[in-house]
Design a protein around this motif. Structure first.
Motif, PDB file in Angstrom:
ATOM      1  N   GLN A   1      -5.228  -1.687  -1.837  1.00  0.00           N
ATOM      2  CA  GLN A   1      -5.710  -0.473  -1.186  1.00  0.00           C
ATOM      3  C   GLN A   1      -6.553  -0.823   0.026  1.00  0.00           C
ATOM      4  O   GLN A   1      -7.141  -1.894   0.100  1.00  0.00           O
ATOM      5  CB  GLN A   1      -6.578   0.340  -2.148  1.00  0.00           C
ATOM      6  CG  GLN A   1      -5.848   0.845  -3.348  1.00  0.00           C
ATOM      7  CD  GLN A   1      -6.785   1.572  -4.296  1.00  0.00           C
ATOM      8  OE1 GLN A   1      -7.908   1.172  -4.507  1.00  0.00           O
ATOM      9  NE2 GLN A   1      -6.291   2.659  -4.861  1.00  0.00           N
TER      10      GLN A   1
ATOM     11  N   SER B   1      -8.857   3.111  -1.323  1.00  0.00           N
ATOM     12  CA  SER B   1      -9.708   3.054  -2.507  1.00  0.00           C
ATOM     13  C   SER B   1     -10.402   4.411  -2.618  1.00  0.00           C
ATOM     14  O   SER B   1     -10.510   5.134  -1.624  1.00  0.00           O
ATOM     15  CB  SER B   1     -10.749   1.942  -2.363  1.00  0.00           C
ATOM     16  OG  SER B   1     -11.750   2.309  -1.427  1.00  0.00           O
TER      17      SER B   1
ATOM     18  N   GLY C   1      -3.152   5.338  -0.427  1.00  0.00           N
ATOM     19  CA  GLY C   1      -3.359   3.907  -0.314  1.00  0.00           C
ATOM     20  C   GLY C   1      -4.797   3.500  -0.069  1.00  0.00           C
ATOM     21  O   GLY C   1      -5.063   2.343   0.202  1.00  0.00           O
TER      22      GLY C   1
ATOM     23  N   ILE D   1       0.864  -1.168   0.000  1.00  0.00           N
ATOM     24  CA  ILE D   1       0.000   0.000   0.000  1.00  0.00           C
ATOM     25  C   ILE D   1       0.905   1.224   0.000  1.00  0.00           C
ATOM     26  O   ILE D   1       1.755   1.375   0.876  1.00  0.00           O
ATOM     27  CB  ILE D   1      -0.925  -0.009   1.219  1.00  0.00           C
ATOM     28  CG1 ILE D   1      -1.864  -1.198   1.082  1.00  0.00           C
ATOM     29  CG2 ILE D   1      -1.687   1.281   1.354  1.00  0.00           C
ATOM     30  CD1 ILE D   1      -2.798  -1.388   2.210  1.00  0.00           C
TER      31      ILE D   1
END
Length: 188
Positions: free
Chosen positions: A58, A123, A121, A17
């Motif tokens: 993510q 969404s 990192g 991430i």
């Protein structure tokens, strides 16, 4: 596969991430964001660890939901029915041990929420939820977002993985929102 290596000796593929330095222009770490406070910073750190452990690219809204329920008693209290909370936690554990594999390699984004430029990192939906939690707190005159602010933000988009988890656990999102409003009224 001892030591995390495949049988052919080639290491497993992991998607770290991304971490953006707080000194980079426009960058900040959500788990160090003063607008979140210590409790939500712990939630974000837990979600980050969960995403890394699960091999996800993510942090998504389901990671945040799972971590929120682990770290925030106020958010857990929204689920007044003990068996309901137990079902939800069991479903989240199932996600951790494999059912979430269908989500690996995909980006959680319904298109309904504008994409946040710096996601650190997260969404797109998770980044939007973090921002909405802060906006919700500010809207009611608070200095910091609470766990229930984040919970409200996680269930706002019907395409969010957190909503999918709730639905599969047999929990009505409207009931969750009602529980949130009873604990921390929205100023919107």
């Amino acid at each position: 596969m001892p030591g995390g290596r495949a049988a052919d000796g080639v290491g497993d593929v992991h998607f770290p991430i991304p971490r953006q330095s707080v000194t980079e222009p426009g960058g900040h770490r959500a788990d160090n964001d003063a607008r979140l406070g210590e409790e939500l910073a712990a939630v974000v750190s837990g979600a980050r660890r969960r995403a890394v452990r699960d091999g996800d690219r993510q942090i998504d809204t389901a990671h945040l939901l799972h971590s929120l329920l682990e770290h925030d008693s106020e958010a857990r209290a929204v689920f007044e029915d003990g068996p309901q909370l137990a079902r939800l936690l069991a479903y989240l554990v199932q996600r951790s041990i494999g059912y979430g594999l269908r989500w690996q390699g995909s980006v959680e984004d319904s298109g309904a929420v504008p994409v946040v430029a710096v996601t650190d990192g997260f969404s797109p939906l998770a980044a939007g939820a973090m921002e909405y939690a802060v906006e919700r707190a500010v809207g009611r005159g608070g200095e910091r977002a609470h766990g229930v602010d984040l919970l409200a933000a996680l269930v706002m988009d019907p395409e969010a993985r957190a909503v999918e988890v709730l639905t599969h656990a047999g929990i009505d999102v409207k009931t969750v929102l009602g529980g949130i409003e009873r604990r921390l009224p929205d100023a919107w």
